[in-house]
Scaffold this active site. Structure first.
Site: not given
Length: 183
Positions: A46, A51, A111-112, A153-154, A157
């Site tokens: 994701g 991000q 997470c990225l 989660h996304e 963000h």
């Protein structure tokens, strides 16, 4: 298509609240394609526009083996990316909102934007989301299990929230200290 740089925690730009997308045009479609390309290149499941320092309400994801976890009320996205798809369920959410949720589940998240760090977070294990796809068409998606966790989660963000915000202050401080040492 381009692989875009991903902001890393504790970069304050990750705290920016994303703006609503007013119109899905070619600029947005190109951004979505670049987001998929970036997500796949970084082995993510994701990615939120926040991000990559694009503060718009756009999320892409592709959760492996999620076919039995949700019902799609749209055709599957045909990827234009050169990177081979890791699963059969690439999804784009523009201006997403959760309209239903229930159940709780603790799941280990990564997470990225917080590389090489994982922590347990409690989230709803069933959600219903309304959004626009990358062509501007409205859809509703019912998700459970890992897909539901990834969606929450996304979408966090887009509000400037990271999964590490769910951790105790002590764990957050230790993570920041660890990241300073790595730099």
């Amino acid at each position: 298509m381009m692989i875009l740089p991903i902001l890393k925690f504790p970069d304050e730009r990750l705290r920016t609240k994303a703006a609503k997308v007013e119109m899905v045009d070619n600029t947005i479609k190109t951004l979505v394609d670049n987001m998929f390309e970036t997500m796949y290149a970084k082995d993510g499941i994701g990615l939120a526009a926040t991000q990559i320092d694009q503060h718009l309400q756009i999320v892409v994801m592709d959760v492996p083996d999620s076919g039995e976890d949700y019902q799609l009320l749209l055709k599957k996205r045909e990827s234009k990316t050169k990177t081979p798809l890791k699963s059969k369920h690439p999804l784009c959410f523009i201006n997403p909102i959760i309209v239903g949720k229930d159940g709780k589940e603790v799941h280990s998240e990564g997470c990225l934007s917080v590389p090489n760090y994982y922590a347990d977070v409690e989230r709803f294990n069933h959600v219903v989301v309304e959004a626009l796809d990358e062509n501007g068409k409205k859809f509703t998606l019912e998700a459970k299990n890992l897909l539901a966790i990834c969606i929450q989660h996304e979408l966090d963000h887009l509000k400037g929230i990271l999964f590490v915000d769910y951790l105790s202050k002590l764990k957050q401080r230790r993570l920041k200290d660890k990241l300073k040492k790595v730099k």
